[in-house]
Structure formats: structure tokens, C-alpha cells
Scaffold this motif. Sequence first.
Motif, PDB file in Angstrom:
ATOM      1  N   THR A 134      43.242   0.191  47.204  1.00 33.01           N
ATOM      2  CA  THR A 134      43.578   0.705  48.534  1.00 33.01           C
ATOM      3  C   THR A 134      42.348   0.693  49.428  1.00 33.01           C
ATOM      4  O   THR A 134      41.203   0.689  48.946  1.00 33.01           O
ATOM      5  CB  THR A 134      44.107   2.154  48.479  1.00 33.01           C
ATOM      6  OG1 THR A 134      43.063   3.011  48.010  1.00 33.01           O
ATOM      7  CG2 THR A 134      45.339   2.271  47.573  1.00 33.01           C
ATOM      8  N   VAL A 135      42.583   0.732  50.722  1.00 35.84           N
ATOM      9  CA  VAL A 135      41.490   0.886  51.686  1.00 35.84           C
ATOM     10  C   VAL A 135      40.761   2.197  51.432  1.00 35.84           C
ATOM     11  O   VAL A 135      39.522   2.268  51.494  1.00 35.84           O
ATOM     12  CB  VAL A 135      42.048   0.845  53.127  1.00 35.84           C
ATOM     13  CG1 VAL A 135      41.005   1.327  54.133  1.00 35.84           C
ATOM     14  CG2 VAL A 135      42.500  -0.566  53.475  1.00 35.84           C
ATOM     15  N   GLN A 136      41.521   3.236  51.127  1.00 34.08           N
ATOM     16  CA  GLN A 136      40.916   4.548  50.898  1.00 34.08           C
ATOM     17  C   GLN A 136      39.981   4.533  49.692  1.00 34.08           C
ATOM     18  O   GLN A 136      38.937   5.207  49.699  1.00 34.08           O
ATOM     19  CB  GLN A 136      42.007   5.600  50.708  1.00 34.08           C
ATOM     20  CG  GLN A 136      42.754   5.962  51.990  1.00 34.08           C
ATOM     21  CD  GLN A 136      43.946   5.069  52.291  1.00 34.08           C
ATOM     22  OE1 GLN A 136      44.076   3.975  51.718  1.00 34.08           O
ATOM     23  NE2 GLN A 136      44.821   5.518  53.172  1.00 34.08           N
ATOM     24  N   GLU A 183      38.005   4.732  57.823  1.00 39.81           N
ATOM     25  CA  GLU A 183      38.136   5.675  56.713  1.00 39.81           C
ATOM     26  C   GLU A 183      36.762   6.153  56.233  1.00 39.81           C
ATOM     27  O   GLU A 183      36.604   7.314  55.848  1.00 39.81           O
ATOM     28  CB  GLU A 183      38.913   5.029  55.567  1.00 39.81           C
ATOM     29  CG  GLU A 183      40.394   4.802  55.858  1.00 39.81           C
ATOM     30  CD  GLU A 183      41.222   6.082  55.766  1.00 39.81           C
ATOM     31  OE1 GLU A 183      40.693   7.099  55.273  1.00 39.81           O
ATOM     32  OE2 GLU A 183      42.395   6.053  56.174  1.00 39.81           O
ATOM     33  N   ILE A 235      45.866  -4.750  50.503  1.00 37.98           N
ATOM     34  CA  ILE A 235      45.490  -3.374  50.816  1.00 37.98           C
ATOM     35  C   ILE A 235      45.517  -3.104  52.323  1.00 37.98           C
ATOM     36  O   ILE A 235      45.774  -1.974  52.745  1.00 37.98           O
ATOM     37  CB  ILE A 235      44.121  -2.980  50.212  1.00 37.98           C
ATOM     38  CG1 ILE A 235      42.968  -3.749  50.851  1.00 37.98           C
ATOM     39  CG2 ILE A 235      44.133  -3.159  48.709  1.00 37.98           C
ATOM     40  CD1 ILE A 235      41.599  -3.231  50.413  1.00 37.98           C
ATOM     41  N   TYR A 256      48.314  -0.484  53.898  1.00 39.93           N
ATOM     42  CA  TYR A 256      47.570   0.706  54.325  1.00 39.93           C
ATOM     43  C   TYR A 256      48.456   1.627  55.155  1.00 39.93           C
ATOM     44  O   TYR A 256      49.188   1.185  56.049  1.00 39.93           O
ATOM     45  CB  TYR A 256      46.357   0.282  55.160  1.00 39.93           C
ATOM     46  CG  TYR A 256      45.660   1.418  55.869  1.00 39.93           C
ATOM     47  CD1 TYR A 256      44.747   2.222  55.208  1.00 39.93           C
ATOM     48  CD2 TYR A 256      45.913   1.682  57.217  1.00 39.93           C
ATOM     49  CE1 TYR A 256      44.094   3.263  55.853  1.00 39.93           C
ATOM     50  CE2 TYR A 256      45.269   2.716  57.878  1.00 39.93           C
ATOM     51  CZ  TYR A 256      44.362   3.508  57.194  1.00 39.93           C
ATOM     52  OH  TYR A 256      43.730   4.536  57.852  1.00 39.93           O
ATOM     53  N   CYS A 273      47.852   5.332  57.187  1.00 34.87           N
ATOM     54  CA  CYS A 273      46.883   6.354  57.585  1.00 34.87           C
ATOM     55  C   CYS A 273      47.440   7.739  57.245  1.00 34.87           C
ATOM     56  O   CYS A 273      48.567   8.072  57.639  1.00 34.87           O
ATOM     57  CB  CYS A 273      46.615   6.247  59.085  1.00 34.87           C
ATOM     58  SG  CYS A 273      45.326   7.328  59.689  1.00 34.87           S
TER      59      CYS A 273
END
Length: 253
Positions: free
Chosen positions: A68-70, A102, A175, A179, A181
Motif C-alpha cells: 500500500t501507499v501507506q 502520506e 497501490i 489507494y 485516503c
Amino acid sequence: MATAEDFGLWIRKLSTPDDPRARLICFPHAGGSANFYFQFARGFDDFEVHGVQYPGRQDRRREPFRKTVQELADEIAGLMGDWNDLPVVLLGNSMGALVAFEVAFRLETMGVAPLSLFACGRVGPMLGKDEETHLKDDDVFLREMALLGGMGSELLQDEEIIELVLPPMRADYRIAETYRCSPGTRLSVPIHVHIGKDDPKVTEEQAAEWKHSTTGEFTLDTHEGGHFFFTDNGDDLTRTISRSVPDTLATKV
């Protein structure tokens, strides 16, 4: 605790001025690498410029892709938490804009917020935009790459190059496209959005949605060019970033 080796894996120095007044951290697009910003970094006389190197490509190709981006942001922010001897500006292009956003949120939560965030070539984080490109076959995927630019068309005809770039590109697309938010993910630092007027993926209206992701200053500028407008037309962006540091510091006095 992060080691110097960990730091060097993730964050690569692209310019080393004698007396830097700020530090610019650049986050690449899907499939991109830290060196994508090498030429761009040469436009700054007094900024220490760094590029982020995601795992799964080039010298990190044996490492697993993050899911994931996170997850990417967690690791990068963990490395940057004590790195505040200079004002820090974050810049991200396309998927990199999401990662930078992020990271900025995490740094702000840690009490070491960046000075500002420059987001290029990406719709606002609150807009979900899953075109399922990451699920398409190789031919369709490569046509998508050609549409956006960023890689020479001759490279997209080279089977060895394709074999190297397709896996990280597809993983990054996955990802970025999936994504979402999290509610409450909002900055207080300025967000400056820049897009190319011929970008096939981002309209001005979609880019303007970034304004909902900060309680601070928001600006939106459109430039000649497409998704990677600043590779050929980056002088305006370079000057804007350079001017932003004293302007933003002045508002904090």
C-alpha cells in the motif's frame, strides 16, 4: 531504529550545494526511481535535493514490493523523523504525490512537519481513481505507458527493458489505483499543485480537489506539457519551489 544503511537504501542524494538553505525530497511516479529527478535537481543552486528509491526496482529489485501507499509512507517517514536540521520540502509526481502526502501527514503527526508539499500530476487524494490498469494485459499496459510518456517509445519496444520495468510499474499502479485516503488525513502545511495542461490523467477540476487535503495555503498552477511536464518545462516549477521557502518561513515568524 533505522540505520545509515537503511537510509541510503531509501533516500539518494542528487545534489550537494556548499551551503544549502533547504532540503527537497522528491518522490517518483509509478515505476520510477530516485534518479528520475537527477536532471531536475541540477536546477537548484542552494537546495540539497534527494530522490526516494522505492523497493523492487534497479538495485532494490530483489526486495518485495510494498502493498500500500501507506506502508511505503510509514517506512519513509520513520527514516525522516529526526532529519530536520534544514527546512524540508516534499515533491511528488503522480503516484509519488500520494506517497509524499502520506509522508507529510506522518511527519506532521510526529511534530516535524515539512515546510510544504508540492504535488504534481495527480488528482486530489480524496478522489478514488481505480481504472484497473494494473489488472490489464501487458499490451494494454504498455499502451498506457506510451500515452503518459516518461519513457521513450523506443524503450517500450525493448523486451529486456520491458522485463525489468513492467513488474515495478504494475505493482506501483496497483497501490496507486487502490489507494484510499483515510478519513481525517489532512495537513496544515501548504499544498502547491502543479499539472500539465495536456495531462490525459488529471483535469484542473480534479487537481483542485487537493485543496480539501490541507487547512493551510493551497495553490494550483497549470503548465505547458503533459503528465511529465517538468521534464521539458521545469524551470517555472524550480523557481516556484525556490521562492516558496523564504515565503513560507516568513509566514511562520
